[in-house]
Scaffold this motif. Structure first.
Motif, PDB file in Angstrom:
ATOM      1  N   THR A   1      -3.035  11.884   0.270  1.00  0.00           N
ATOM      2  CA  THR A   1      -4.226  11.102  -0.068  1.00  0.00           C
ATOM      3  C   THR A   1      -4.600  11.319  -1.525  1.00  0.00           C
ATOM      4  O   THR A   1      -4.498  12.430  -2.048  1.00  0.00           O
ATOM      5  CB  THR A   1      -5.402  11.532   0.827  1.00  0.00           C
ATOM      6  N   GLY A   2      -5.022  10.242  -2.180  1.00  0.00           N
ATOM      7  CA  GLY A   2      -5.448  10.377  -3.568  1.00  0.00           C
ATOM      8  C   GLY A   2      -4.795   9.415  -4.530  1.00  0.00           C
ATOM      9  O   GLY A   2      -5.020   9.482  -5.738  1.00  0.00           O
ATOM     10  N   GLY A   3      -3.967   8.493  -4.021  1.00  0.00           N
ATOM     11  CA  GLY A   3      -3.403   7.448  -4.880  1.00  0.00           C
ATOM     12  C   GLY A   3      -2.562   7.980  -6.025  1.00  0.00           C
ATOM     13  O   GLY A   3      -1.715   8.863  -5.845  1.00  0.00           O
ATOM     14  N   ASP A   4      -2.817   7.447  -7.238  1.00  0.00           N
ATOM     15  CA  ASP A   4      -2.037   7.828  -8.420  1.00  0.00           C
ATOM     16  C   ASP A   4      -2.161   9.317  -8.719  1.00  0.00           C
ATOM     17  O   ASP A   4      -1.194   9.966  -9.148  1.00  0.00           O
ATOM     18  CB  ASP A   4      -2.487   7.021  -9.640  1.00  0.00           C
ATOM     19  N   GLU A   5      -3.352   9.875  -8.526  1.00  0.00           N
ATOM     20  CA  GLU A   5      -3.563  11.296  -8.806  1.00  0.00           C
ATOM     21  C   GLU A   5      -2.725  12.165  -7.868  1.00  0.00           C
ATOM     22  O   GLU A   5      -2.179  13.193  -8.276  1.00  0.00           O
ATOM     23  CB  GLU A   5      -5.051  11.633  -8.672  1.00  0.00           C
TER      24      GLU A   5
END
Length: 293
Positions: A54-58
């Motif tokens: 979880t957290g997309g690009d990061e």
């Protein structure tokens, strides 16, 4: 028993006794490890899979940071790392990356890296300076040999497809990417990093054998796994095992309650203190002692 009367001989015998007594503890410890850890103590190769959570690009950037942390550890230990497969993102992270690591005690040292790794930091893309939380998962699989895991030709379905790069663009014009399905267990692996279909197939089979060996070992050692639940939890790769807090320069391993305020050094591959603590905790549990004593 006749007592030695010569002073020099007695002094020599006393030195020998003290020397042998000093060797006794480490040799006994080594024997205990050999008996209780099975092939983990001698197995030198592993497959490591790192996936953005979880957290997309990061999260993808954190997966890259974990990969680079382990890569630096490999270099420090004099081990060897080989890229098996990867799915890079446009910002330079990884949706997932699979590597093979080989070297003396490599699997023994890294076996407890499996699980969910959580990061707390201000992302490079954050303009307000807010701390974000994201996650990645790590799986450490013992690399299996053909002797350990025999796969019949009828057990596999092999599909080919075009490899793609960041953002989904095609990276070559031939269907060199390989997806292998192990029909008896419905285990699926794929590899697209090589331009050669043959090389991708060979790498995918390595990952497949390691996943099958892991499943086989988990089934065979379920009772032992239950006894060690406090260390490795349920075995679910999504379980949070560690938090990386960059603003506080802090790393916490939640399984053994160890916190180190040297995250900057750890991200440079200096995991020795954490690895040693996990191995000692596991050793105490296996021998029936109190890990916190």
């Amino acid at each position: 028993i006749e007592e030695e009367s010569d002073e020099d001989s007695r002094a020599y015998a006393q030195e020998e006794l003290e020397s042998l007594q000093a060797e006794r503890v480490p040799k006994l410890s080594a024997l205990e490890d050999l008996v209780s850890t099975g092939d983990a103590v001698s197995r030198g190769s592993l497959i490591m899979e790192i996936r953005a959570g979880t957290g997309g690009d990061e999260a993808a950037l954190f997966a890259r940071d974990l990969f680079e942390m382990y890569q630096r550890l490999v270099e420090r230990r004099g081990w060897k790392a080989e890229l098996i497969d990867s799915s890079p993102t446009e910002l330079g992270g990884f949706k997932d990356i699979t590597i093979s690591i080989s070297g003396e005690d490599a699997f023994l040292q890294l076996q407890f890296e499996s699980g969910g790794h959580r990061v707390q930091r201000v992302p490079e893309t954050e303009t307000q300076g807010r701390i974000h939380t994201s996650a990645a998962t790590v799986a450490v699989l013992p690399e299996a040999t053909e002797v350990e895991i025999e796969i019949g030709p009828d057990d596999l379905r092999v599909d080919t497809f075009f490899a793609s790069g960041p953002g989904g663009q095609k990276v070559n014009k031939t269907a060199s990417a390989i997806r292998i399905t192990h029909l008896p267990t419905n285990t699926v692996v794929q590899c697209q990093d090589e331009k050669s279909q043959h090389k991708n197939r060979a790498k995918a089979l390595r990952v497949l054998r390691s996943r099958l060996l892991e499943a086989q070992q988990q089934k065979a050692h379920q009772e032992r796994a239950d006894q060690r639940r406090s260390l490795i939890g349920t075995g679910d790769r999504s379980q949070r095992i560690r938090t990386y807090n960059f603003p506080q320069n802090r790393l916490t391993d939640h399984r053994i309650g160890l916190t180190l305020y040297k995250l900057d050094q750890i991200m440079q591959g200096q995991l020795d203190e954490m690895v040693d603590a996990l191995l000692e905790h596991d050793r105490q549990e296996r021998l029936g002692g109190d890990p916190n004593a």
